[in-house]
Design a protein around this motif. Structure first.
Motif, PDB file in Angstrom:
ATOM      1  N   ALA A 144     -42.288  37.065  94.674  1.00 37.60           N
ATOM      2  CA  ALA A 144     -43.040  36.645  95.861  1.00 37.60           C
ATOM      3  C   ALA A 144     -42.512  35.321  96.401  1.00 37.60           C
ATOM      4  O   ALA A 144     -42.415  35.115  97.618  1.00 37.60           O
ATOM      5  CB  ALA A 144     -44.532  36.533  95.530  1.00 37.60           C
ATOM      6  N   GLY A 145     -42.149  34.397  95.494  1.00 36.99           N
ATOM      7  CA  GLY A 145     -41.617  33.108  95.939  1.00 36.99           C
ATOM      8  C   GLY A 145     -40.306  33.263  96.683  1.00 36.99           C
ATOM      9  O   GLY A 145     -40.089  32.641  97.737  1.00 36.99           O
ATOM     10  N   GLU A 146     -39.423  34.123  96.164  1.00 38.40           N
ATOM     11  CA  GLU A 146     -38.142  34.362  96.844  1.00 38.40           C
ATOM     12  C   GLU A 146     -38.378  35.016  98.204  1.00 38.40           C
ATOM     13  O   GLU A 146     -37.704  34.688  99.185  1.00 38.40           O
ATOM     14  CB  GLU A 146     -37.261  35.258  95.971  1.00 38.40           C
ATOM     15  N   ARG A 147     -39.337  35.930  98.252  1.00 39.88           N
ATOM     16  CA  ARG A 147     -39.606  36.621  99.512  1.00 39.88           C
ATOM     17  C   ARG A 147     -40.179  35.653 100.545  1.00 39.88           C
ATOM     18  O   ARG A 147     -39.807  35.714 101.734  1.00 39.88           O
ATOM     19  CB  ARG A 147     -40.591  37.772  99.279  1.00 39.88           C
ATOM     20  N   LEU A 148     -41.043  34.757 100.146  1.00 40.75           N
ATOM     21  CA  LEU A 148     -41.603  33.768 101.079  1.00 40.75           C
ATOM     22  C   LEU A 148     -40.507  32.851 101.626  1.00 40.75           C
ATOM     23  O   LEU A 148     -40.516  32.515 102.815  1.00 40.75           O
ATOM     24  CB  LEU A 148     -42.684  32.945 100.388  1.00 40.75           C
ATOM     25  N   ARG A 149     -39.551  32.477 100.771  1.00 38.69           N
ATOM     26  CA  ARG A 149     -38.437  31.662 101.267  1.00 38.69           C
ATOM     27  C   ARG A 149     -37.603  32.433 102.277  1.00 38.69           C
ATOM     28  O   ARG A 149     -37.149  31.869 103.289  1.00 38.69           O
ATOM     29  CB  ARG A 149     -37.577  31.201 100.083  1.00 38.69           C
ATOM     30  N   ALA A 150     -37.411  33.716 102.042  1.00 39.19           N
ATOM     31  CA  ALA A 150     -36.666  34.545 102.991  1.00 39.19           C
ATOM     32  C   ALA A 150     -37.428  34.661 104.317  1.00 39.19           C
ATOM     33  O   ALA A 150     -36.820  34.677 105.393  1.00 39.19           O
ATOM     34  CB  ALA A 150     -36.416  35.932 102.399  1.00 39.19           C
ATOM     35  N   LEU A 151     -38.769  34.733 104.241  1.00 40.18           N
ATOM     36  CA  LEU A 151     -39.574  34.825 105.465  1.00 40.18           C
ATOM     37  C   LEU A 151     -39.437  33.551 106.294  1.00 40.18           C
ATOM     38  O   LEU A 151     -39.428  33.609 107.538  1.00 40.18           O
ATOM     39  CB  LEU A 151     -41.049  35.057 105.109  1.00 40.18           C
ATOM     40  N   VAL A 152     -39.324  32.405 105.643  1.00 43.69           N
ATOM     41  CA  VAL A 152     -39.138  31.148 106.382  1.00 43.69           C
ATOM     42  C   VAL A 152     -37.824  31.191 107.160  1.00 43.69           C
ATOM     43  O   VAL A 152     -37.774  30.796 108.337  1.00 43.69           O
ATOM     44  CB  VAL A 152     -39.158  29.945 105.415  1.00 43.69           C
ATOM     45  N   ASP A 153     -36.759  31.655 106.506  1.00 48.35           N
ATOM     46  CA  ASP A 153     -35.466  31.753 107.194  1.00 48.35           C
ATOM     47  C   ASP A 153     -35.562  32.714 108.380  1.00 48.35           C
ATOM     48  O   ASP A 153     -34.982  32.454 109.448  1.00 48.35           O
ATOM     49  CB  ASP A 153     -34.390  32.238 106.216  1.00 48.35           C
ATOM     50  N   THR A 154     -36.273  33.820 108.190  1.00 48.34           N
ATOM     51  CA  THR A 154     -36.439  34.783 109.285  1.00 48.34           C
ATOM     52  C   THR A 154     -37.213  34.138 110.444  1.00 48.34           C
ATOM     53  O   THR A 154     -36.868  34.309 111.613  1.00 48.34           O
ATOM     54  CB  THR A 154     -37.189  36.034 108.789  1.00 48.34           C
ATOM     55  N   TRP A 155     -38.261  33.393 110.100  1.00 49.23           N
ATOM     56  CA  TRP A 155     -39.073  32.711 111.117  1.00 49.23           C
ATOM     57  C   TRP A 155     -38.197  31.768 111.949  1.00 49.23           C
ATOM     58  O   TRP A 155     -38.290  31.733 113.177  1.00 49.23           O
ATOM     59  CB  TRP A 155     -40.199  31.944 110.441  1.00 49.23           C
ATOM     60  N   LYS A 156     -37.355  30.994 111.287  1.00 47.10           N
ATOM     61  CA  LYS A 156     -36.513  30.022 111.984  1.00 47.10           C
ATOM     62  C   LYS A 156     -35.559  30.701 112.966  1.00 47.10           C
ATOM     63  O   LYS A 156     -35.149  30.103 113.964  1.00 47.10           O
ATOM     64  CB  LYS A 156     -35.718  29.199 110.970  1.00 47.10           C
ATOM     65  N   GLY A 157     -35.209  31.945 112.688  1.00 41.84           N
ATOM     66  CA  GLY A 157     -34.284  32.656 113.566  1.00 41.84           C
ATOM     67  C   GLY A 157     -34.946  33.318 114.758  1.00 41.84           C
ATOM     68  O   GLY A 157     -34.249  33.874 115.618  1.00 41.84           O
ATOM     69  N   LEU A 158     -36.278  33.262 114.832  1.00 40.95           N
ATOM     70  CA  LEU A 158     -36.990  33.903 115.937  1.00 40.95           C
ATOM     71  C   LEU A 158     -37.246  32.901 117.060  1.00 40.95           C
ATOM     72  O   LEU A 158     -37.396  31.704 116.806  1.00 40.95           O
ATOM     73  CB  LEU A 158     -38.333  34.465 115.443  1.00 40.95           C
ATOM     74  N   PRO A 159     -37.311  33.385 118.318  1.00 45.70           N
ATOM     75  CA  PRO A 159     -37.590  32.484 119.450  1.00 45.70           C
ATOM     76  C   PRO A 159     -38.992  31.890 119.348  1.00 45.70           C
ATOM     77  O   PRO A 159     -39.891  32.475 118.751  1.00 45.70           O
ATOM     78  CB  PRO A 159     -37.477  33.413 120.672  1.00 45.70           C
ATOM     79  N   ARG A 160     -39.151  30.730 119.940  1.00 44.93           N
ATOM     80  CA  ARG A 160     -40.478  30.117 119.990  1.00 44.93           C
ATOM     81  C   ARG A 160     -41.344  30.814 121.018  1.00 44.93           C
ATOM     82  O   ARG A 160     -40.866  31.275 122.057  1.00 44.93           O
ATOM     83  CB  ARG A 160     -40.371  28.630 120.339  1.00 44.93           C
ATOM     84  N   LEU A 161     -42.642  30.877 120.763  1.00 46.28           N
ATOM     85  CA  LEU A 161     -43.609  31.402 121.714  1.00 46.28           C
ATOM     86  C   LEU A 161     -44.182  30.233 122.500  1.00 46.28           C
ATOM     87  O   LEU A 161     -43.713  29.089 122.368  1.00 46.28           O
ATOM     88  CB  LEU A 161     -44.718  32.139 120.961  1.00 46.28           C
ATOM     89  N   ASP A 162     -45.202  30.508 123.260  1.00 48.69           N
ATOM     90  CA  ASP A 162     -45.889  29.372 123.881  1.00 48.69           C
ATOM     91  C   ASP A 162     -46.484  28.520 122.771  1.00 48.69           C
ATOM     92  O   ASP A 162     -46.786  29.001 121.681  1.00 48.69           O
ATOM     93  CB  ASP A 162     -46.984  29.875 124.831  1.00 48.69           C
ATOM     94  N   ARG A 163     -46.615  27.227 123.067  1.00 46.76           N
ATOM     95  CA  ARG A 163     -46.959  26.263 122.012  1.00 46.76           C
ATOM     96  C   ARG A 163     -48.225  26.663 121.255  1.00 46.76           C
ATOM     97  O   ARG A 163     -48.261  26.609 120.014  1.00 46.76           O
ATOM     98  CB  ARG A 163     -47.128  24.868 122.608  1.00 46.76           C
ATOM     99  N   LYS A 164     -49.268  27.066 121.967  1.00 44.32           N
ATOM    100  CA  LYS A 164     -50.535  27.386 121.320  1.00 44.32           C
ATOM    101  C   LYS A 164     -50.373  28.553 120.352  1.00 44.32           C
ATOM    102  O   LYS A 164     -50.786  28.481 119.182  1.00 44.32           O
ATOM    103  CB  LYS A 164     -51.592  27.705 122.374  1.00 44.32           C
ATOM    104  N   SER A 165     -49.763  29.635 120.855  1.00 44.45           N
ATOM    105  CA  SER A 165     -49.592  30.821 119.999  1.00 44.45           C
ATOM    106  C   SER A 165     -48.703  30.519 118.813  1.00 44.45           C
ATOM    107  O   SER A 165     -48.979  30.900 117.668  1.00 44.45           O
ATOM    108  CB  SER A 165     -48.998  31.974 120.812  1.00 44.45           C
ATOM    109  N   ASP A 166     -47.600  29.805 119.093  1.00 42.67           N
ATOM    110  CA  ASP A 166     -46.648  29.504 118.031  1.00 42.67           C
ATOM    111  C   ASP A 166     -47.293  28.620 116.970  1.00 42.67           C
ATOM    112  O   ASP A 166     -47.130  28.851 115.765  1.00 42.67           O
ATOM    113  CB  ASP A 166     -45.412  28.816 118.616  1.00 42.67           C
ATOM    114  N   ASP A 167     -48.061  27.623 117.419  1.00 39.56           N
ATOM    115  CA  ASP A 167     -48.712  26.712 116.472  1.00 39.56           C
ATOM    116  C   ASP A 167     -49.755  27.435 115.630  1.00 39.56           C
ATOM    117  O   ASP A 167     -49.878  27.189 114.418  1.00 39.56           O
ATOM    118  CB  ASP A 167     -49.361  25.540 117.216  1.00 39.56           C
TER     119      ASP A 167
END
Length: 409
Positions: A144-167
Motif C-alpha cells: 500500500a505504501g508503494e502504491r500511494l507513492r506511485a499515486l503521488v507521481d501520477t497526480w503530479k503528472g495530471l493538469p491542475r483543475l480550478d483552484r477550489k476543486s484542485d485544493d
C-alpha cells in the motif's frame, strides 16, 4: 498621370487605391515618377499578402494562441483599413475574415478540448483520491505504501483543475496518505514493542535452556525443553538483529543436552538388547517345564529361573510384552496345575462335589419318572416341557461328574 487596375497617381502625386466603395487615398508621392509611386505601394500590398500568408500558416500549423492570432489579425486589418497599399484590399480583408473564423473555430475546439481534458483530469484525480482513501485502511503496509507513492507521481503528472476543486481533491488525497502513514507508524510502534517483549521473554528462555544443558535428569529435563520450545514459539519474533543470535543460543543448549542423552541412551539400548537375549534364553528354559508332570520340581525350577530373570534388568520397551508374556504363560500353567492338585486332594471340596453329584442324579431320575408318567397319561405338552428341564439338569450332572473325576474318583 499613371494607373493600374487597383490604383492610380494623379498630377499632384496623390496615390489612390480602388475599392468597392470607390477610390481611397493611399498617400502622396513626390520623390519620383508615378510608376515608381505605384510600384512602391504595390510592394506594400505584396508585403501584406506575405504577412497574411505567414499568419495563416502559423494558425494552421502551430499552437499560436487565439489571443495572439487575433492581435496579429487586427494589426494587418488596421493597415488594410488605412489604405496604405495598392492592390485587391477586399481580397485581403476576406482572407482575414476567413482567418478570424478559423481562429474562432480553433478557440472553440481548444476550449472544448480543454474542458474535456479538465473533465478527464478531474475524473482521474477523483479516482486517485478514491483509491488513496481505500489504501488508507489497508494493512498491506509495504504494498500500500508503494502504491500511494506511485499515486503521488501520477497526480503530479495530471493538469491542475480550478483552484477550489484542485485544493479540495488534494486535501482528501493528502489526508488519506496521512491517515495511512499514521496507522502504519502506530502498527510498527506496536510491533516494535511486541518484539522487544519477545526479546525479553526469549532471553529468559535462553537462560533457562543454558542452565539445563548439563542436566542428567533425562526425562524431566527433556519434558521441560519441550515446554520451553512451546513457550518460544508462543513468544513471537524478536527484532531481526536479536532473533538469530537468541535462537542459536537456545538451540545450542538443547543440542548439548540431547547429544549427552543420546549417548547415554545408546549405551542403555545396547545393554537392554543384551538383557533381552538373556531373558529370551530364560523364557525358552521355562517353556521346557511344560507340560507339568512333576509339580514340585517344576515349581522349584521356575522359582530359580525367575530369580535369574529379575537380576537381569530392563529390556527394550517394545520387546518387553512378548518376552514377559512367555514367562507369564509358564507361570499360569504351573498355577493351574497347583489348583488342580489342590482340588484333587482337598477332602471338603471332594465331599461337596460328591454331594452335589448325588443330588443332581436323584433329580434327573425323578424327572425321568415324571416324564414317563405324564406321557402315559397322554399329556405330551407337559412331557416336552419336563424333557427340556431334564436336559438342563443332565448338563449340570455331567459337569459335576467331570469335576468329581478331577478329585480322583
Amino acid at each position: 498621370m499613371s494607373s493600374d487596375p487597383w490604383g492610380r497617381v494623379d498630377e499632384t502625386g496623390t496615390v489612390y487605391v480602388r475599392t468597392a466603395e470607390g477610390e481611397k487615398v493611399v498617400g502622396s508621392w513626390q520623390a519620383g515618377t508615378p510608376e515608381e509611386a505605384l510600384a512602391y505601394f504595390e510592394r506594400k500590398y505584396e508585403g501584406l499578402v506575405v504577412e497574411i500568408g505567414l499568419l495563416e500558416k502559423r494558425v494552421k500549423t502551430t499552437d499560436l494562441s487565439a489571443k495572439d492570432a487575433q492581435t496579429a489579425i487586427e494589426h494587418i486589418r488596421q493597415q488594410i483599413d488605412e489604405h496604405h497599399a495598392v492592390g485587391d484590399l477586399a481580397a485581403l480583408s476576406a482572407r482575414l475574415d476567413k482567418l478570424v473564423a478559423t481562429v474562432d473555430s480553433r478557440r472553440e475546439e481548444r476550449k472544448a478540448q480543454k474542458a474535456k481534458q479538465a473533465d478527464e483530469a478531474r475524473a482521474a484525480k477523483e479516482a486517485l483520491v478514491t483509491e488513496a482513501e481505500e489504501l488508507a485502511q489497508s494493512e498491506q503496509w509495504r504494498v500500500a505504501g508503494e502504491r500511494l507513492r506511485a499515486l503521488v507521481d501520477t497526480w503530479k503528472g495530471l493538469p491542475r483543475l480550478d483552484r477550489k476543486s484542485d485544493d479540495e481533491l488534494w486535501h482528501r488525497f493528502s489526508h488519506a496518505r496521512s491517515a495511512f502513514s499514521k496507522r502504519r507508524k502506530a502498527h510498527f510502534a506496536q510491533l516494535d514493542a511486541q518484539r522487544e517483549e519477545a526479546r525479553k521473554t526469549k532471553e529468559r528462555l535462553v537462560a533457562e535452556a543454558e542452565a539445563l544443558q548439563n542436566s542428567t535428569d533425562w526425562g524431566t529435563t527433556a519434558a521441560r525443553y519441550r515446554e520451553l520450545m512451546a513457550d518460544w514459539k508462543a513468544a513471537g519474533r524478536a527484532q531481526r538483529e536479536h532473533e538469530d543470535d537468541l535462537w542459536n543460543r537456545f538451540r545450542g543448549a538443547q543440542d548439548v543436552f540431547f547429544a549427552a542423552r543420546s549417548g547415554v541412551f545408546a549405551e542403555r539400548d545396547a545393554e537392554q538388547t543384551e538383557n533381552l537375549a538373556l531373558k529370551e534364553e530364560l523364557a525358552g528354559e521355562a517353556e521346557k517345564l511344560l507340560p507339568v508332570t512333576d509339580l514340585k520340581a517344576a515349581r522349584a525350577a521356575f522359582r530359580a529361573l525367575n530369580e535369574r530373570w529379575e537380576a537381569i534388568g530392563h529390556v527394550p520397551r517394545d520387546a518387553r510384552p512378548k518376552v514377559e508374556g512367555r514367562m507369564q504363560a509358564v507361570e499360569r500353567a504351573i498355577q493351574e496345575a497347583e489348583e488342580a492338585e489342590w482340588r484333587r486332594t482337598n477332602p471338603e471340596a471332594r465331599a461337596r462335589a460328591a454331594g452335589l453329584t448325588g443330588q443332581l442324579q436323584d433329580a434327573v431320575e425323578k424327572l425321568r419318572k415324571q416324564i414317563d408318567a405324564v406321557r402315559a397319561a397322554g399329556n405330551d405338552a407337559k412331557a416336552d416341557k419336563l424333557a427340556k428341564e431334564l436336559e438342563g439338569r443332565q448338563a449340570l450332572l455331567d459337569q459335576a461328574l467331570k469335576g468329581l473325576e478331577e478329585f480322583g474318583g
